[in-house]
Scaffold this motif. Structure first.
Motif, PDB file in Angstrom:
ATOM      1  N   ALA A  37       0.834  -1.204   0.000  1.00 25.83           N
ATOM      2  CA  ALA A  37       0.000   0.000   0.000  1.00 25.83           C
ATOM      3  C   ALA A  37       0.873   1.259   0.000  1.00 25.83           C
ATOM      4  CB  ALA A  37      -0.933   0.003   1.202  1.00 25.83           C
ATOM      5  N   ALA A  38       1.981   1.214   0.730  1.00 27.91           N
ATOM      6  CA  ALA A  38       2.895   2.357   0.756  1.00 27.91           C
ATOM      7  C   ALA A  38       3.551   2.548  -0.605  1.00 27.91           C
ATOM      8  CB  ALA A  38       3.956   2.163   1.836  1.00 27.91           C
ATOM      9  N   HIS A  58       4.087  10.533  -6.238  1.00 25.15           N
ATOM     10  CA  HIS A  58       5.360  11.070  -6.722  1.00 25.15           C
ATOM     11  C   HIS A  58       5.660  10.731  -8.177  1.00 25.15           C
ATOM     12  CE1 HIS A  58       6.392  12.421  -2.709  1.00 25.15           C
ATOM     13  NE2 HIS A  58       5.993  11.238  -2.253  1.00 25.15           N
ATOM     14  N   LEU A  59       5.144   9.620  -8.639  1.00 29.41           N
ATOM     15  CA  LEU A  59       5.436   9.191 -10.008  1.00 29.41           C
ATOM     16  C   LEU A  59       4.231   9.334 -10.932  1.00 29.41           C
ATOM     17  CD1 LEU A  59       7.438   5.968  -9.102  1.00 29.41           C
ATOM     18  CD2 LEU A  59       8.328   8.248  -9.558  1.00 29.41           C
TER      19      LEU A  59
END
Length: 94
Positions: free
Chosen positions: A65-66, A74-75
């Motif tokens: 999940a992280a 971020h991507l």
């Protein structure tokens, strides 16, 4: 005996000049103490940042999940079948 007193007085005066001068004296000591305090503050900020990064790395290593959250934020990655919308502020027209 008088010349010893004069010699000690001259020596004391020379030591006092050295003590209060900028080169290796009290003023330089104060500057160095200020620099040390600033460096300690910078080091503490870097320690906190490293701890935060370490937590993030541990979370990425242990949780899918992280990883998904990081990829999305971020991507700008999306799952198959999802649609990605980007909202940009309007340009100021002049």
């Amino acid at each position: 005996m008088k010349w010893w007193a004069i010699l000690l007085l001259i020596l004391t005066a020379l030591l006092q000049i050295r003590l209060w001068s900028n080169d290796g004296g009290i003023a330089e000591l104060r500057q160095l103490e200020t620099k040390v305090a600033e460096q300690k503050q910078a080091n503490e900020m870097l320690r906190r940042r490293n701890a935060d990064l370490r937590k993030q790395v541990d979370a990425l290593r242990s949780s899918e999940a992280a990883i998904e959250q990081y990829a999305r934020q971020h991507l700008e990655m999306i799952k198959p079948g999802e649609t990605f919308y980007r909202f940009t502020p309007p340009r100021n027209s002049r």
